[in-house]
Design a protein around this motif. Sequence first.
Motif, PDB file in Angstrom:
ATOM      1  N   THR A  49       0.788  -1.225   0.000  1.00  0.00           N
ATOM      2  CA  THR A  49       0.000   0.000   0.000  1.00  0.00           C
ATOM      3  C   THR A  49       0.821   1.277   0.000  1.00  0.00           C
ATOM      4  O   THR A  49       0.268   2.359  -0.175  1.00  0.00           O
ATOM      5  CB  THR A  49      -0.932   0.025   1.229  1.00  0.00           C
ATOM      6  N   GLY A  50       2.134   1.202   0.196  1.00  0.00           N
ATOM      7  CA  GLY A  50       2.938   2.415   0.252  1.00  0.00           C
ATOM      8  C   GLY A  50       2.963   3.143  -1.077  1.00  0.00           C
ATOM      9  O   GLY A  50       2.985   2.534  -2.141  1.00  0.00           O
ATOM     10  N   LYS A  51       2.993   4.501  -1.037  1.00  0.00           N
ATOM     11  CA  LYS A  51       2.958   5.297  -2.252  1.00  0.00           C
ATOM     12  C   LYS A  51       4.346   5.682  -2.748  1.00  0.00           C
ATOM     13  O   LYS A  51       4.530   5.935  -3.931  1.00  0.00           O
ATOM     14  CB  LYS A  51       2.147   6.572  -1.994  1.00  0.00           C
ATOM     15  N   ILE A  52       5.342   5.785  -1.853  1.00  0.00           N
ATOM     16  CA  ILE A  52       6.684   6.205  -2.245  1.00  0.00           C
ATOM     17  C   ILE A  52       7.399   5.026  -2.902  1.00  0.00           C
ATOM     18  O   ILE A  52       7.566   3.977  -2.286  1.00  0.00           O
ATOM     19  CB  ILE A  52       7.489   6.692  -1.031  1.00  0.00           C
ATOM     20  N   PRO A  53       7.850   5.163  -4.155  1.00  0.00           N
ATOM     21  CA  PRO A  53       8.412   4.007  -4.864  1.00  0.00           C
ATOM     22  C   PRO A  53       9.822   3.608  -4.444  1.00  0.00           C
ATOM     23  O   PRO A  53      10.209   2.456  -4.577  1.00  0.00           O
ATOM     24  CB  PRO A  53       8.395   4.451  -6.330  1.00  0.00           C
ATOM     25  N   VAL A  54      10.620   4.555  -3.962  1.00  0.00           N
ATOM     26  CA  VAL A  54      12.026   4.272  -3.633  1.00  0.00           C
ATOM     27  C   VAL A  54      12.251   4.535  -2.137  1.00  0.00           C
ATOM     28  O   VAL A  54      11.991   5.631  -1.648  1.00  0.00           O
ATOM     29  CB  VAL A  54      12.991   5.142  -4.458  1.00  0.00           C
ATOM     30  N   LEU A  55      12.734   3.514  -1.427  1.00  0.00           N
ATOM     31  CA  LEU A  55      13.021   3.641  -0.001  1.00  0.00           C
ATOM     32  C   LEU A  55      14.513   3.444   0.226  1.00  0.00           C
ATOM     33  O   LEU A  55      15.098   2.476  -0.269  1.00  0.00           O
ATOM     34  CB  LEU A  55      12.238   2.596   0.806  1.00  0.00           C
ATOM     35  N   ILE A  56      15.112   4.365   0.980  1.00  0.00           N
ATOM     36  CA  ILE A  56      16.534   4.252   1.306  1.00  0.00           C
ATOM     37  C   ILE A  56      16.655   4.107   2.822  1.00  0.00           C
ATOM     38  O   ILE A  56      16.191   4.963   3.575  1.00  0.00           O
ATOM     39  CB  ILE A  56      17.328   5.474   0.823  1.00  0.00           C
ATOM     40  N   PHE A  57      17.263   2.995   3.259  1.00  0.00           N
ATOM     41  CA  PHE A  57      17.483   2.747   4.685  1.00  0.00           C
ATOM     42  C   PHE A  57      18.960   2.939   4.973  1.00  0.00           C
ATOM     43  O   PHE A  57      19.800   2.164   4.510  1.00  0.00           O
ATOM     44  CB  PHE A  57      17.036   1.328   5.051  1.00  0.00           C
ATOM     45  N   ASP A  58      19.249   3.997   5.722  1.00  0.00           N
ATOM     46  CA  ASP A  58      20.635   4.341   6.021  1.00  0.00           C
ATOM     47  C   ASP A  58      20.969   3.853   7.431  1.00  0.00           C
ATOM     48  O   ASP A  58      20.374   4.313   8.414  1.00  0.00           O
ATOM     49  CB  ASP A  58      20.801   5.863   5.920  1.00  0.00           C
TER      50      ASP A  58
END
Length: 567
Positions: free
Chosen positions: A454-463
């Motif tokens: 369901t998430g809308k943001i296509p790119v996730l960055i986990f730092d």
Amino acid sequence: MLLQLNIKDFAIIDNLQVSFGKGLNILTGETGAGKSIIVDAVKLILGDRASAEDIRSSKDEAVVEAMFDISPCKDIANILDESGLRSEEGLIIRRIISRSGKNKVFINESMANLALLQQTGSRIIDIYGQHDHQSLTRPEEHIDILDSFGGLAAMKQEFSNVYKEYISIKSELDKLASESRQLAEKQDFLSFQSKEIEAAGLKTGEDEELKKGKEILVHAEKLFDASSSGHEVLYSSGGSVLEKIGHVVNKLKDVSRFDERLKPMVEALESASCQIEDAASFLRDYSGGNRFEPGRLEEVDNRLDAINKLRKKYGQTIEAILQKKAEIDKELDGIIHHDERMEELKKALDVSRDKAISLAKKLSDKRAGAGRMLKKKIEQELADLGMKKTVFEVKIKKDADEAGNFQLSENGIDKIEFFISPNPGEEPKPLAKIASGGELSRIMLAIKRTMTRTGKIPVLIFDEVDAGIGGGTAEVVGKKLKEVSKNHQVLCITHLPQIAAYADAHYSVEKEVRGGRTCAKIKELKGEEKVAELSRMLGGVKITEKTKEHAVEMLENAKIQAIGDRR
């Protein structure tokens, strides 16, 4: 999806180009190798503040460029289209930082401002692990997360349609109400004007007739003298013109038997005699009816003066004055119906508000149920992620005034914020205020895992998602990142091999010295290179065969689990 990232002369990066793929993209390397610098470069693409200090020494400018595939992201395409930027070929963002301070932003090769960059970037990438680009730290975003988790989009849209209608009616009513006092004053003024014109009883062409009448009245004595003396000369006096012509006619008739050429002249003089007689008759009647009347002249002067005053106020002609009255009466009619319209709107507003409140209450009830379910799932996920006994709360507060009347907003009647207590015995507090970088990353990972589709943001960055964890928890984090990457492109910077083993694409970031200067470089690892990097992460300085075997085993187990998940 982030397809390619190009960085030039930024910090210790001289010229770096890297392509990313779908799924889980892992970046590893020694501390200080430049991994966080790559994330800092991405932040510039999102609209972060630029600093000349980030430009590589001896260089005048730094350039960061990113290419995205936005085909699944209609909202981003709409923003670009509304801004006049083409979106058919995807999205290319380029940020130039100059020592002169003349920084530039280009979106799809067109100059753009920072506001548009931030608006676009916030819909493409979320960075977790730092307190900068985190939608999770913005309480206003929590309601969207809960609605998305609860599958409440359709109900929220239904409420939104009713709320927009309510706001439209309220705006019109507020506008009319603000105008009421001014309109009351204006109504009095317009009524006075209308009555003033109406009282004058104007008739088209009246002023011209009055002017002519005034000329006659002013010269009445001369007109009487001229007309009466003319009557005397032509008819009434002894030896009048008519009498003399009669003598001439009689003589000519007598001699015309001798010369027929005189007969036409006799006829002409007889005709002239009739005309003179008519003229004399007119002059007699005219002089008899023409009298000097000082009172009438004063009346005409007063009437013309009244008309002239109206002309100065309403128009240069009587026709213009009457047209102005029609316009005034029309405006007056609108003001009179203003109160009627306000009453209609008040009734419509009450109906619309009741409908909106009813839908908002239903939406609030659904959110309460979704909140309880989200709490349970998030706490389960956090326990797996090494945050056991963490309390996660969805605080839902109904927005109401002191009298208990609900306050509507575009989200309904609810104000929602996530609270957390990572330490047993402590009261839950606002997530945005107390969560550390590592905790925040794992909480978002838990949310993304819970809401995987369901998430809308296509790119996730986990730092640095692995901060404060290790062993079995790290492996669970790796699994969950893998699961999240099924529906998002994930970039993850990690120091833990348990996480790196799950990579779809594994990149190594290193520092090297070229031409006497330190540079950061990035390389995608394949086959044995992956094993070597995991071995380094497992064994430190000295890498043994057992370490390599362990690395191979980790990769194989991750691969087996990935195949099992696909089945």
